[in-house]
Scaffold this active site. Structure first.
Site, PDB file in Angstrom:
ATOM      1  N   HIS A 116      -5.445  -9.253   2.973  1.00  0.00           N
ATOM      2  CA  HIS A 116      -4.444  -9.459   4.015  1.00  0.00           C
ATOM      3  C   HIS A 116      -5.054  -9.754   5.369  1.00  0.00           C
ATOM      4  CE1 HIS A 116      -4.678  -4.945   5.166  1.00  0.00           C
ATOM      5  NE2 HIS A 116      -5.605  -5.183   4.263  1.00  0.00           N
ATOM      6  N   ARG A 117      -6.155  -9.101   5.706  1.00  0.00           N
ATOM      7  CA  ARG A 117      -6.726  -9.277   7.036  1.00  0.00           C
ATOM      8  C   ARG A 117      -7.421 -10.637   7.186  1.00  0.00           C
ATOM      9  NH1 ARG A 117      -4.826  -5.206   9.278  1.00  0.00           N
ATOM     10  NH2 ARG A 117      -4.896  -3.102   8.378  1.00  0.00           N
TER      11      ARG A 117
ATOM     12  N   ASP B 268       0.818  -1.215   0.000  1.00  0.00           N
ATOM     13  CA  ASP B 268       0.000   0.000   0.000  1.00  0.00           C
ATOM     14  C   ASP B 268       0.850   1.263   0.000  1.00  0.00           C
ATOM     15  OD1 ASP B 268      -2.231  -1.620   0.037  1.00  0.00           O
ATOM     16  OD2 ASP B 268      -3.213  -0.532   1.666  1.00  0.00           O
TER      17      ASP B 268
ATOM     18  N   ASN C  55      -4.421  -2.243  -4.848  1.00  0.00           N
ATOM     19  CA  ASN C  55      -5.676  -2.265  -4.094  1.00  0.00           C
ATOM     20  C   ASN C  55      -5.542  -1.424  -2.828  1.00  0.00           C
ATOM     21  OD1 ASN C  55      -8.329  -2.936  -3.534  1.00  0.00           O
ATOM     22  ND2 ASN C  55      -7.828  -4.902  -2.588  1.00  0.00           N
TER      23      ASN C  55
ATOM     24  N   GLU D 181     -11.210  -4.638   1.145  1.00  0.00           N
ATOM     25  CA  GLU D 181     -10.498  -5.367   0.097  1.00  0.00           C
ATOM     26  C   GLU D 181     -11.335  -6.489  -0.486  1.00  0.00           C
ATOM     27  OE1 GLU D 181      -7.157  -3.312   2.256  1.00  0.00           O
ATOM     28  OE2 GLU D 181      -9.212  -3.953   2.631  1.00  0.00           O
TER      29      GLU D 181
ATOM     30  N   ASP E 141     -11.119  -2.563  11.123  1.00  0.00           N
ATOM     31  CA  ASP E 141     -10.069  -3.466  10.653  1.00  0.00           C
ATOM     32  C   ASP E 141      -9.697  -4.518  11.693  1.00  0.00           C
ATOM     33  OD1 ASP E 141      -9.945  -2.343   8.159  1.00  0.00           O
ATOM     34  OD2 ASP E 141      -8.217  -1.071   8.584  1.00  0.00           O
TER      35      ASP E 141
ATOM     36  N   LYS F  88       0.422  -6.538   1.801  1.00  0.00           N
ATOM     37  CA  LYS F  88      -0.297  -5.269   1.674  1.00  0.00           C
ATOM     38  C   LYS F  88      -0.019  -4.346   2.860  1.00  0.00           C
ATOM     39  CE  LYS F  88      -4.808  -3.633   0.167  1.00  0.00           C
ATOM     40  NZ  LYS F  88      -4.949  -2.424   0.975  1.00  0.00           N
TER      41      LYS F  88
END
Length: 416
Positions: free
Chosen positions: A373-374, A52, A94, A324, A296, A399
């Site tokens: 990623h999360r 990012d 992204n 995302e 998040d 990311k």
């Protein structure tokens, strides 16, 4: 770690150790943009180097800003305080912060700028921000309400009142606030309604703006007045990433471990740090958790909740559908891949039908991560207690936390 999948081996002992967190992605991308809009040389320390922040730095370079990377956690930015029209479309992967922040910032560019991203970015809504900027007379378009975005800048954003629906994302509001300090005259940024996703991120934005010399006055809970001061270069320290910390706090809770992150939870200014208080209640997490102001952190909390003693309902998380990936659907789907009915969508709520007996079982499942990623990092937590969970596309963690798998390994986690 260049692997198509990764299967953590469950741990049989408390995980302990000392880790250094990456810098905050949210703060790093704010600071990069503000440094690019400031005249002079700014030094950013404690910064995150990830996909990012890479895309943000690359876009700024394409618009005439010099961005150096002297160390693994710093940027040095040299700028004359102006962004120039890029020769080609700005590709932003992204990176939602880069896309939203730059869409507003390039309103101050003389000439046309096109902002684009990958296949996932092209599904992420940006229409509320486009409409707000159009309200100030800007020539801007986004086909279907998602990137690519085409901006025909006139050199300076016109001053005046900008109204924005911040219910879908606080990033729209942050984007306008940061761009407004470079406008022709004073601006007022006003929310349409009082709802806003993760208001704490607005506080991050305002603190960063003021550090770079902006004058911002909050008129009421939904209105800010920004003077056309521009920005001044400065040295700026970025705090560690609280969202990344949530995974490691959950590791402690799940394994009975102790991990020294070098910063106490109450020292963070990022809103996701609120998750620590919830994690500390495990395995007696609340029956209902409002995730609206720590969005998040919800994947972390949802996977942790799978091992709670009683079911947990997550509310206020509709905005997770436009991250995302659709994180509400992804969490429900992948939890239920572990055990049918473990994750249930009820409207925009997520119900986790907790079952402490999952720990220690062999439940083979291939966990789809949706290039998110999360999702990857949170389901790694479940794999610490359940044997046979294969995490697909583990490299997507680059990311925001490129060293995540190595960090777990340093604590004693092994992989198949």
């Amino acid at each position: 770690m260049q692997r198509t999948s990764l299967t953590p081996i469950p741990v049989q002992h408390p995980l302990q150790g000392r880790l250094t967190l990456p810098g905050s992605k949210s703060i790093t991308n704010r600071a990069l943009l503000l440094a690019a809009l400031a005249r002079g040389t700014s030094r950013l320390s404690g910064a995150l180097k990830s996909a990012d922040t890479h895309w943000m730095a690359q876009a700024l370079r394409a618009m005439g800003v010099t961005v150096e990377e002297p160390t693994a956690d710093s940027f040095v930015v040299h700028s004359d305080g102006r962004l120039a029209a890029a020769q080609e479309a700005l590709f932003l992967g992204n990176a939602g912060t880069a896309m939203r922040f730059l869409t507003a910032a390039v309103a101050n560019v003389e000439g046309q700028v096109v902002l684009d991203g990958d296949e996932h970015m092209r599904k992420r809504p940006i229409e509320p921000l486009v409409q707000a900027l159009r309200g100030l007379g800007l020539d801007i378009s986004a086909s279907g309400g998602c990137p690519p975005v085409t901006v025909q800048g006139a050199g300076r954003l016109r001053g005046g009142r900008i109204e924005i629906d911040g219910g879908l994302s606080s990033q729209y509001v942050s984007a306008l606030l940061m761009a407004a300090a470079c406008a022709e005259g004073p601006c007022e940024v006003a929310l349409l309604g009082s709802e806003i996703g993760a208001r704490g991120y607005i506080d991050l934005t305002l603190a960063a703006m003021r550090a770079f010399g902006a004058e911002v006055e909050q008129l009421d809970a939904a209105t800010w007045r920004i003077q056309p001061t521009g920005y001044r270069a400065c040295d700026f320290v970025i705090e560690p990433d609280a969202s990344a910390a949530t995974y490691l706090w959950a590791v402690e809770a799940l394994t009975g471990g102790a991990i020294d992150l070098g910063v106490p939870a109450d020292a963070f200014i990022q809103p996701d740090a609120r998750a620590k208080a919830v994690i500390d209640t495990f395995p007696e997490m609340p029956a209902v958790i409002d995730g609206s102001q720590m969005q998040d952190a919800i994947p972390t909390l949802a996977v942790l909740a799978a091992f709670n003693r009683t079911p947990v309902r997550f509310t206020g998380i509709a905005n997770l559908r436009v991250k995302e990936c659709d994180r509400v659907a992804a969490l429900a789907t992948e939890l239920s891949r572990i055990r049918p009915g473990l994750g249930i969508e009820e409207g925009d709520d997520l119900l986790v039908a907790s079952d402490p007996s999952l720990a220690g079982q062999h439940l083979p499942a291939r966990i789809e991560t949706y290039a998110d990623h999360r999702i990857a990092m949170s389901f790694a937590l479940a794999a610490l207690k359940i044997d046979g969970l294969e995490i697909l596309d583990p490299g997507c963690v680059a990311k925001t936390y490129p060293g995540y798998w190595d960090a777990l390994q340093a604590l004693g986690v092994h992989y198949r």
